[in-house]
Design a protein around this motif. Structure first.
Motif, PDB file in Angstrom:
ATOM      1  N   GLU A  66       0.833  -1.205   0.000  1.00  0.00           N
ATOM      2  CA  GLU A  66       0.000   0.000   0.000  1.00  0.00           C
ATOM      3  C   GLU A  66       0.869   1.258   0.000  1.00  0.00           C
ATOM      4  O   GLU A  66       0.613   2.211  -0.741  1.00  0.00           O
ATOM      5  CB  GLU A  66      -0.903   0.020   1.243  1.00  0.00           C
ATOM      6  N   TRP A  67       1.874   1.236   0.828  1.00  0.00           N
ATOM      7  CA  TRP A  67       2.769   2.376   0.968  1.00  0.00           C
ATOM      8  C   TRP A  67       3.500   2.657  -0.348  1.00  0.00           C
ATOM      9  O   TRP A  67       3.585   3.796  -0.812  1.00  0.00           O
ATOM     10  CB  TRP A  67       3.777   2.096   2.080  1.00  0.00           C
ATOM     11  N   SER A  69       2.645   1.697  -3.369  1.00  0.00           N
ATOM     12  CA  SER A  69       1.680   2.138  -4.382  1.00  0.00           C
ATOM     13  C   SER A  69       1.348   3.609  -4.206  1.00  0.00           C
ATOM     14  O   SER A  69       1.238   4.362  -5.185  1.00  0.00           O
ATOM     15  CB  SER A  69       0.405   1.286  -4.303  1.00  0.00           C
ATOM     16  N   TYR A  70       1.201   4.043  -2.966  1.00  0.00           N
ATOM     17  CA  TYR A  70       0.901   5.457  -2.677  1.00  0.00           C
ATOM     18  C   TYR A  70       2.061   6.348  -3.127  1.00  0.00           C
ATOM     19  O   TYR A  70       1.847   7.417  -3.735  1.00  0.00           O
ATOM     20  CB  TYR A  70       0.642   5.633  -1.185  1.00  0.00           C
ATOM     21  N   LYS A  71       3.287   5.897  -2.854  1.00  0.00           N
ATOM     22  CA  LYS A  71       4.448   6.706  -3.219  1.00  0.00           C
ATOM     23  C   LYS A  71       4.574   6.861  -4.728  1.00  0.00           C
ATOM     24  O   LYS A  71       5.002   7.903  -5.226  1.00  0.00           O
ATOM     25  CB  LYS A  71       5.725   6.057  -2.657  1.00  0.00           C
ATOM     26  N   GLN A  73       2.087   6.654  -6.963  1.00  0.00           N
ATOM     27  CA  GLN A  73       0.882   7.171  -7.613  1.00  0.00           C
ATOM     28  C   GLN A  73       1.044   8.652  -7.924  1.00  0.00           C
ATOM     29  O   GLN A  73       1.286   9.462  -7.027  1.00  0.00           O
ATOM     30  CB  GLN A  73      -0.338   6.947  -6.712  1.00  0.00           C
ATOM     31  N   LYS A  78      -4.475  11.274  -4.663  1.00  0.00           N
ATOM     32  CA  LYS A  78      -4.012  10.025  -4.062  1.00  0.00           C
ATOM     33  C   LYS A  78      -4.228   9.988  -2.546  1.00  0.00           C
ATOM     34  O   LYS A  78      -4.396   8.912  -1.971  1.00  0.00           O
ATOM     35  CB  LYS A  78      -2.551   9.760  -4.398  1.00  0.00           C
ATOM     36  N   ASP A  79      -4.251  11.166  -1.893  1.00  0.00           N
ATOM     37  CA  ASP A  79      -4.526  11.185  -0.452  1.00  0.00           C
ATOM     38  C   ASP A  79      -5.939  10.658  -0.181  1.00  0.00           C
ATOM     39  O   ASP A  79      -6.144   9.829   0.709  1.00  0.00           O
ATOM     40  CB  ASP A  79      -4.390  12.603   0.099  1.00  0.00           C
ATOM     41  N   GLU A  81      -7.750   8.838  -2.223  1.00  0.00           N
ATOM     42  CA  GLU A  81      -7.899   7.460  -2.696  1.00  0.00           C
ATOM     43  C   GLU A  81      -7.418   6.448  -1.657  1.00  0.00           C
ATOM     44  O   GLU A  81      -8.046   5.416  -1.445  1.00  0.00           O
ATOM     45  CB  GLU A  81      -7.132   7.266  -4.011  1.00  0.00           C
ATOM     46  N   ILE A  82      -6.286   6.729  -0.988  1.00  0.00           N
ATOM     47  CA  ILE A  82      -5.800   5.762   0.005  1.00  0.00           C
ATOM     48  C   ILE A  82      -6.665   5.789   1.258  1.00  0.00           C
ATOM     49  O   ILE A  82      -6.852   4.772   1.929  1.00  0.00           O
ATOM     50  CB  ILE A  82      -4.320   6.015   0.345  1.00  0.00           C
ATOM     51  N   LEU A 222       2.178   8.369   6.404  1.00  0.00           N
ATOM     52  CA  LEU A 222       2.464   7.884   5.058  1.00  0.00           C
ATOM     53  C   LEU A 222       3.612   8.648   4.406  1.00  0.00           C
ATOM     54  O   LEU A 222       4.405   8.074   3.647  1.00  0.00           O
ATOM     55  CB  LEU A 222       1.216   8.019   4.170  1.00  0.00           C
ATOM     56  N   LYS A 223       3.699   9.935   4.678  1.00  0.00           N
ATOM     57  CA  LYS A 223       4.674  10.789   4.011  1.00  0.00           C
ATOM     58  C   LYS A 223       6.014  10.855   4.744  1.00  0.00           C
ATOM     59  O   LYS A 223       6.896  11.611   4.337  1.00  0.00           O
ATOM     60  CB  LYS A 223       4.088  12.194   3.859  1.00  0.00           C
TER      61      LYS A 223
END
Length: 413
Positions: A66-67, A69-71, A73, A78-79, A81-82, A222-223
């Motif tokens: 997940e992490w 994929s977020y990075k 995207q 994207k914020d 969406e996750i 996440l960031k």
């Protein structure tokens, strides 16, 4: 080399189809094969179970995919969406991500990453009734937008059809369309206004969702590049070593079975227990087959494969097809090495012959015979060979003549 392979295969098929040097009848052979298949299936089942004993990289680092994929995207949303993917659609759902991650440890070796557990806890804080209800409102509003857009498409199609009917001179009473050309624009404008209102509502709800304290905490987690780098490094390291761990556990499962089958076969051959010798031989083969397959599989995806891949990548760049050449030459060498090991250590004819002569046994079938019997009364095998030096009879397969001590291995030199 090829002569040894031929003798090995000949001995293999002989041991697989005979009891005390007598061929097994077809019905018994079918029964043995069915038993072999049953045992082989259970062996592979056991191998599959034990290979998953240690946590896989995905289980040990459940937040990594997940992490990552977020990075990667690139989209602006994207914020949201996750966050959306972290909230279940069911308003009554009590899913606990951290608890689910921890449950992976039950019945397994290894630990789940502490960072991923904290990540799961942050997701759990998002999963409250208010946020779930906000997500449901967003989805319902989006459904309304989709319905209006579909209605607009239908109106436009009917509008185009109405224009054609007018050109053709057809009266409005005979038209198949529900919306007259005059009213089409009014309906489209009305629907577009509703769509604009709904989109503004969705934007407000999304903004409301991403500005919640628990959401801000989750997104800041996440960031955090430091945490992500640590998780990525741990995941890649676990992925690198996982095939090796699987092979180790699978070997722990198979090697005791191989040793037991080998000892049972050797014991039954010495004692003349033909049926036990046959069954133990089949078991030995059944246990060796998966081990060989797993070794070859490890050579394809394990540490050695990674080492070869890195070398070729650095030396030859993009010419990664050369890896296939390496395996084409490497695997036969491993196979020949295994045959050599089996021939010289496990099934060494000369070593077996030495032990059998010491125990007054037939060199071929290991049955007890009288001293100086030229032929075995059980299998008919001739026990002697003429010494090239003194020309007296000496035992076959033994390294030296027991009359003059000449080396029988160099009889043709």
């Amino acid at each position: 080399m090829f002569d040894r392979i031929r003798r090995f295969l000949s001995q293999f098929f002989h041991n697989s189809q005979t009891i005390n040097n007598e061929p097994v009848n077809k019905v018994s052979l079918i029964v043995i094969i069915l038993v072999d298949i049953f045992i082989l299936i259970n062996v592979f089942t056991g191998l599959d179970d034990i290979s998953r004993w240690h946590l896989s990289p995905y289980q040990a680092y459940p937040c990594y995919s997940e992490w990552d994929s977020y990075k990667k995207q690139p989209t602006i949303d994207k914020d949201y969406e996750i966050i959306k993917s972290s909230l279940p659609y069911n308003t009554t759902s009590q899913t606990k991500f951290k608890q689910n991650y921890q449950q992976e440890e039950l019945g397994h070796l290894g630990k789940v990453s502490e960072i991923c557990l904290n990540y799961g806890e942050a997701k759990d804080q998002l999963n409250n009734a208010e946020n779930r209800q906000t997500l449901i409102s967003i989805n319902q509003t989006q459904d309304n937008i989709n319905k209006l857009q579909k209605a607009n498409l239908t109106i436009r199609n009917q509008y185009d059809s109405t224009l054609l009917e007018k050109i053709a001179g057809q009266s409005s009473g005979n038209s198949i369309n529900q919306v007259a050309a005059e009213k089409a624009k009014q309906e489209l404008d009305k629907n577009n206004r509703k769509i604009s209102t709904f989109k503004q509502k969705i934007a407000n709800l999304q903004n409301q969702l991403v500005t919640k304290p628990e959401t801000i905490n989750f997104l800041s987690f996440l960031k955090d590049e430091t945490k992500f780098t640590e998780v990525k490094k741990g995941y890649e390291n676990a992925s690198f070593w996982y095939p090796s761990l699987q092979l180790i556990f699978q070997s722990i499962f198979l090697i005791p079975l191989i040793i037991i089958a080998l000892l049972a076969h050797q014991f039954s051959v010495k004692r003349g227990y033909g049926l036990i010798a046959l069954i133990s031989w089949h078991l030995l083969v059944i246990f060796l087959i998966p081990l060989i397959l797993k070794i070859f599989q490890f050579l394809q995806i394990g540490v050695i494969a990674e080492f070869i891949f890195n070398i070729i990548s650095q030396v030859f760049g993009s010419l990664l097809f050369l890896i296939s050449y390496v395996y084409i030459f490497l695997i036969p060498l491993v196979g020949f090495g295994l045959i050599k090991f089996l021939q010289t250590v496990v099934f060494n004819n000369k070593s077996q012959a030495t032990k059998r002569v010491q125990k007054s046994q037939c060199i071929n079938c290991a049955k007890t015979i009288k001293t100086h019997d030229a032929h075995c009364p059980h299998c008919g095998y001739y026990q002697y060979v003429e010494c090239h030096n003194c020309h007296n009879l000496t035992y076959k397969k033994l390294p030296y003549c027991y009359h003059c001590g000449a080396d029988q291995n160099h009889s043709h030199s």
